[in-house]
Design an enzyme around this catalytic site. Structure first.
Site, mmCIF file in Angstrom:
data_model
loop_
_atom_site.group_PDB
_atom_site.id
_atom_site.type_symbol
_atom_site.label_atom_id
_atom_site.label_comp_id
_atom_site.label_asym_id
_atom_site.label_seq_id
_atom_site.Cartn_x
_atom_site.Cartn_y
_atom_site.Cartn_z
ATOM 1 C CG LEU A 193 9.744 -9.926 -4.405
ATOM 2 C CD1 LEU A 193 9.633 -10.834 -3.172
ATOM 3 C CD2 LEU A 193 8.863 -10.457 -5.530
ATOM 4 C CG ASP A 194 5.328 -4.480 -6.059
ATOM 5 O OD1 ASP A 194 6.249 -3.979 -6.729
ATOM 6 O OD2 ASP A 194 4.253 -4.879 -6.546
ATOM 7 C CE LYS A 195 6.070 -0.327 3.246
ATOM 8 N NZ LYS A 195 5.615 1.021 3.638
#
Length: 334
Positions: free
Chosen positions: A145-147
């Site tokens: 997942l993105d940050k």
């Protein structure tokens, strides 16, 4: 590591890109370079995302961008220093672990992210769970997942589980639902977004959708969506992704003209159709942007076949900051 830029010499002989980079970058293994190329992080002449068989030519301008992709090799995984991080583990058995990742946490160590990642926390967790010999390289992450995206992640705890789950991702049988808040009022109640997604040549931090005649620059991607609630200037949606490309949901809705709420990379950090908003609405949205200081995107559910051949389903409610903004929208616009 900061962004790397290299200009080939006038008398440069034509050699493969990986060999060229090995000669010109210290302390980077061949395996790391090949992964950088595979994940599209090596750009030539500010335009072309190179493949592994690309041959460097005289005066080629090569860039390697900052990235948090998993480029570490086995030795580097072993050298990661475990950190005591409060992980929200929802489920764990001998084969898998399900974690609820908070927004703001980087999943994997990479350029500029050498501490405080999910991997650092997992290594500490496993070392304190009588799994000192846990091999992060042969198990570990099967997706990311993105940050600033929150929600569910699957961790494989052995090599068999990793291969078993990878196969489901490749066959697109794992069901992943996301919840997002987007700017504007979608025309359709449900729909499918498709397109060839790749790195934006004008801004390497974001992805873009290429036309069919430029399909070689990207990878085919599919997002199914349906409207859950409408708030005049915002729409709350459910998304199911059939492919898992970098920034897929974020880039797809930017492509539709409806960027995610407070997505700074794709323009969602500015008030949509501000000229048509009243002063009261502008104040309202500015308040909401402060409450939810990142893109409104959450991985809410996962459905897959466990390595022991059982069907598993996990659900994780949206986090508090996202929930508060939704509640405020319901009060203001319903």
């Amino acid at each position: 590591m900061k962004k790397i830029e290299i200009i080939a010499k006038k008398n440069q002989q034509e050699i493969r890109i990986d060999k060229f980079l090995r000669k010109n970058i210290e302390n980077m293994s061949r395996n790391q370079i090949q992964k950088l190329i595979f994940f599209g992080k090596v750009i030539v002449n500010q335009q072309y995302i190179v493949k592994k068989n690309y041959k460097i030519k005289p005066l080629d301008f090569v860039e390697i961008e900052n990235s948090s992709i998993p480029i570490l090799d086995n030795l580097e995984y072993k050298n990661i220093i475990p950190e005591k991080i409060n992980l929200n583990i929802l489920y764990e058995d001998e084969d898998i672990l399900i974690v609820n990742k908070p927004a703001g946490m980087v999943v994997h160590p990479g350029f500029g992210n050498y501490k405080g990642t999910l991997i650092h926390g997992l290594k500490y967790h496993f070392q304190n769970s009588n799994l000192d010999e846990f091999d992060l390289y042969r198990s570990g992450l099967v997706h990311r997942l993105d940050k600033d995206t929150s929600g569910l992640l699957i961790i494989a705890k052995n090599e068999y589980s990793k291969k078993y789950l990878f196969q489901q991702f490749n066959l697109k049988t794992i069901q992943r639902e996301y919840r997002a808040l987007i700017w504007g009022n979608l025309l359709e109640e449900k729909g499918i977004i498709t397109g060839f997604i790749g790195r934006d040549p004008k801004n390497r931090k974001r992805m873009t959708i290429f036309r069919k005649n430029e399909s070689y620059k990207g990878k085919y991607s599919v997002t199914h969506y349906k409207v859950l609630e409408r708030f005049k200037y915002l729409t709350y949606i459910s998304c199911n992704i059939k492919t898992g490309k970098t920034h897929q949901i974020r880039a797809h809705f930017k492509y539709l003209g409806h960027p995610l709420f407070h997505d700074s990379i794709y323009g969602g950090n500015k008030i949509f159709m501000k000229k048509k908003c009243s002063k009261k609405n502008i104040e309202f949205f500015n308040t909401c942007l402060k409450i939810l200081p990142r893109q409104a995107l959450h991985s809410i559910s996962l459905s897959f076949i466990h390595p022991k051949n059982e069907k598993f389903y996990f659900y994780c409610p949206i986090p508090e900051d996202f929930k508060i903004v939704l509640q405020k929208c319901r009060t203001a616009f319903n």
